[in-house]
Each structure stands twice: as structure tokens, then as C-alpha cells.
Design an enzyme around this catalytic site. Structure first.
Site, PDB file in Angstrom:
ATOM      1  N   GLU A   1      57.431  37.302  55.398  1.00  0.00           N
ATOM      2  CA  GLU A   1      56.468  36.286  54.988  1.00  0.00           C
ATOM      3  C   GLU A   1      56.244  35.243  56.086  1.00  0.00           C
ATOM      4  OE1 GLU A   1      54.562  36.471  52.572  1.00  0.00           O
ATOM      5  OE2 GLU A   1      55.513  38.033  51.368  1.00  0.00           O
TER       6      GLU A   1
ATOM      7  N   CYS B   1      38.993  44.063  47.201  1.00  0.00           N
ATOM      8  CA  CYS B   1      38.163  42.846  47.173  1.00  0.00           C
ATOM      9  C   CYS B   1      38.247  42.141  48.526  1.00  0.00           C
ATOM     10  CB  CYS B   1      38.621  41.929  46.042  1.00  0.00           C
ATOM     11  SG  CYS B   1      37.402  40.673  45.589  1.00  0.00           S
TER      12      CYS B   1
ATOM     13  N   CYS C   1      33.166  47.288  46.061  1.00  0.00           N
ATOM     14  CA  CYS C   1      32.802  47.072  44.655  1.00  0.00           C
ATOM     15  C   CYS C   1      32.582  48.392  43.911  1.00  0.00           C
ATOM     16  CB  CYS C   1      31.556  46.205  44.572  1.00  0.00           C
ATOM     17  SG  CYS C   1      31.797  44.507  45.169  1.00  0.00           S
TER      18      CYS C   1
ATOM     19  N   CYS D   1      35.859  49.572  42.637  1.00  0.00           N
ATOM     20  CA  CYS D   1      36.672  48.550  41.982  1.00  0.00           C
ATOM     21  C   CYS D   1      36.759  48.778  40.473  1.00  0.00           C
ATOM     22  CB  CYS D   1      36.081  47.164  42.273  1.00  0.00           C
ATOM     23  SG  CYS D   1      36.992  45.820  41.496  1.00  0.00           S
TER      24      CYS D   1
ATOM     25  N   CYS E   1      33.727  41.843  36.335  1.00  0.00           N
ATOM     26  CA  CYS E   1      33.725  40.868  37.436  1.00  0.00           C
ATOM     27  C   CYS E   1      32.485  39.988  37.358  1.00  0.00           C
ATOM     28  CB  CYS E   1      33.776  41.591  38.784  1.00  0.00           C
ATOM     29  SG  CYS E   1      33.682  40.470  40.202  1.00  0.00           S
TER      30      CYS E   1
END
Length: 355
Positions: free
Chosen positions: A41, A196, A203, A206, A212
Site C-alpha cells: 500500500e 469502471c 460499460c 459492466c 448505474c
């Protein structure tokens, strides 16, 4: 306000996608060791995964546990970090490693609050470690997550504003699958990264598309909204590579500025672009370097883009009969330069024009 049904559709669809279709593979994925999660991270803060991957692998290979990282010479760690940028992350890495290694248990805190107390760990990193290592119910909120939430729920508040961050944090924790926060957090981050996407989102592929808000209102390209961007400033650094035989003069940057703790050649900073040959004759440069120098080489201009500033670098290679008295300077053998950590722009110059 998010309806219960839309909340359930969002969360259940993400978890289904994660278990069936999520093929994103990374060495730290599903990792339970808080040290390796923390390391990944910190490396990935403001860094693309494809760039940070090799650094993560090198760090884990050289320092398999936090004790070895904490006991390593700092300059060795900076050298391993060289080229990754945002060196405050490396300083925080060293500091936190020493704090953890100095505890009797040598263990990371297992709570979100405890993790936040460590230097360099903010809300996102604390949530990631808490959920992935300890299965604590805290939602991660990075750029991928914010973008997905803004589009799916048509959030018009700027996501980088104080109000937008609060709104996103509340929504993210509302949607969190508290029985399996690690799987949910992994799913939402990967979905944002793979489906996304910021530009050219997929899309048509998706699973969330029927529900959405941005897709149904043709707002995908407009969301998320961001506050006005900070204007980037320009800085001009003029470096003087002083060489006497096989020896080179170096300085370590110590001020609270970019590249702190890294090495560089003596330099002057100008507020605007200056003619290099004219600058060499200036009183400021003559007082810095002395008067008995032989100009061997003048470089083309180099440029390094940082988050909020652009650094323009110019290099003059000079032969000297003696090194000037510059406070803090060290004299090193040319052959040993590989041991020192330089900003990327300086390392590029050294590679382009071997000394």
C-alpha cells in the site's frame, strides 16, 4: 440517500463478480501478512500498479519481514526506492518499520485506530490493512472506489472536496459487506480498476450497468466531479558536476523540500529559465564553485514532472583542480555513484552521459 434495494444490488453484484469474473492478479492479493499489505500500500500510493510491482517484489525479497527492513541502512533503502518518487513515503516507511520493530511483539496494531497512529498510514491504508489482514469492517476509499460510487449513485459533490470526501466515506462504509470486508474491498477496488475505468470504461461488460445512474443518464464521462485543479509551478535547477580525476562532489538534500535525503550535485535554483553560459559567469556561481574551472560539457534540458510542480534541470560538467569548500559536500569515487540514491532526473543524466 441510498435505498436498501440499490445498496443490496450494488454489494451483491460486486461480490458475485469478484468470485466469478475477477481475474486481476497481484502478488499481495489475498495476503494476510500485515507487513506485506502495508508495504504494497505504501509503494502504491500515487503510483501505478505496473510501476510499483517490481519495487514490491524487490523489497519483499531483500527485506522479508519488518525486522530486516527496520535494521537496514537507510541509504540502502533509499537506493532500493530510487526512481519510485514521492520520497516522503520512503521516509515514513523507515520510521514506521523502526516503530513496529521496536515493540516487544513486533506486530502491527490490529485496529483501524491503532493503524492510523503510525506515520504514513492514512484512512485508506489503515482500512486496507485492517480489512485484509484482520478482517475488520472498514471500507477502503481510493480513486477507483470513489469513481465507481460517484457514477453508480450520480454523486455531484466534488470527490476531492472536504464535503465530497465525507459523503464518499459514509457511503462506502454503508455499502460495506461487514461479514466479509476483505472480499468486498478487493472487489470494489478491482472493479473500479478493470471495469469502471477513468477513460473508456467498459460499460458494455459492466454487470452494474442496468442500475448505474451515470450510465442511464449519460453522465459517465462527466463523473466524478473534481474541484478546480491546483496550478503547477515551474522550477529551474542548474547543476554543476564537479570532477577531479576520478572523484566527484555530491550533496545530500536535507531541507523539507522535494527529494529530501537523496543525493545531487551542487546546484543553484533560478526563478526562471537562465542562459547557462551567462549563468556560469555570474557572481553567485563563481562564489559557489570558485574561479578555476574548465567546462567540459553542457547538457540539454531535462524535465521531471511532479504532482504540483515541474522541475527543469540543466547540467554542467566541470573539471576542477581543487574542490570548492561547500558545506555538507562529500567527495566520492566515480565508480561508487551506483551506491547513492539520486532523483530520477539526475540518474537519467548519469545514464545518458556516463562520467
Amino acid at each position: 440517500m441510498v435505498s436498501a434495494s440499490k445498496h443490496q444490488i450494488f454489494t451483491s453484484t460486486l461480490l458475485h463478480w469478484n468470485s466469478i469474473e475477477n481475474t486481476r492478479s497481484m502478488p499481495w492479493k489475498w495476503e494476510k501478512d500485515p507487513y506485506k499489505i502495508w508495504l504494497s500500500e505504501i509503494i502504491l500510493q500515487q503510483t501505478r500498479v505496473d510501476q510499483g510491482l517490481s519495487y514490491y517484489n524487490r523489497f519483499v525479497e531483500k527485506y522479508p519481514n519488518i525486522g530486516q527492513l527496520a535494521s537496514a541502512p537507510e541509504q540502502e533503502i533509499f537506493k532500493l526506492w530510487e526512481g519510485l518518487g514521492y520520497y516522503s513515503r520512503c521516509r515514513n516507511l523507515i520510521h514506521t518499520a523502526k516503530v513496529i520493530a521496536g515493540k516487544p511483539s513486533r506486530n502491527f496494531p490490529d485496529t483501524y485506530k491503532g493503524l492510523l497512529e503510525l506515520k504514513g498510514i492514512g484512512p485508506y491504508t489503515a482500512a486496507a490493512i485492517a480489512s485484509f489482514a484482520f478482517n475488520r469492517p472498514h471500507a477502503v476509499l481510493d480513486g477507483n472506489v470513489s469513481r465507481l460510487l460517484a457514477r453508480f449513485f450520480c454523486i455531484h459533490t466534488a470527490i476531492d472536496s472536504p464535503d465530497g470526501k465525507k459523503e464518499m466515506e459514509l457511503l462506502a462504509n454503508t455499502l460495506l459487506e461487514k461479514n466479509d470486508p476483505a472480499a468486498y474491498n478487493q472487489a470494489i477496488m478491482d472493479f473500479g480498476a478493470l471495469i469502471c475505468k477513468p477513460r473508456q470504461p467498459l460499460c458494455e461488460q459492466c454487470l452494474l450497468r442496468p442500475y448505474c445512474c451515470a450510465f442511464n443518464k449519460n453522465l459517465v464521462q462527466q463523473l466524478p466531479y473534481k474541484a478546480s485543479r491546483i496550478e503547477k509551478k515551474h522550477r529551474w535547477f542548474y547543476y554543476f558536476l564537479l570532477q577531479k580525476g576520478e572523484q566527484i562532489m555530491l550533496l545530500q538534500r536535507s531541507k523539507k523540500d522535494i527529494w529530501q535525503n537523496l543525493y545531487e550535485f551542487p546546484m543553484v535554483e533560478e526563478v526562471k529559465s537562465a542562459h547557462l553560459k551567462r549563468l556560469m559567469k555570474s557572481k553567485q556561481v563563481k562564489e559557489l564553485l570558485g574561479y578555476d574551472v574548465n567546462v567540459v560539457h553542457l547538457s540539454p534540458d531535462y524535465k521531471q514532472q511532479l504532482t504540483h510542480q515541474t522541475i527543469h534541470g540543466y547540467f554542467s560538467k566541470l573539471e576542477v583542480k581543487y574542490f570548492p569548500n561547500i558545506p555538507g559536500a562529500i567527495i566520492v569515487e566515480k565508480s561508487s555513484l551506483i551506491k547513492y540514491a539520486f532523483p530520477r532526473m539526475l540518474r537519467q543524466y548519469i545514464q545518458d552521459f556516463p562520467l
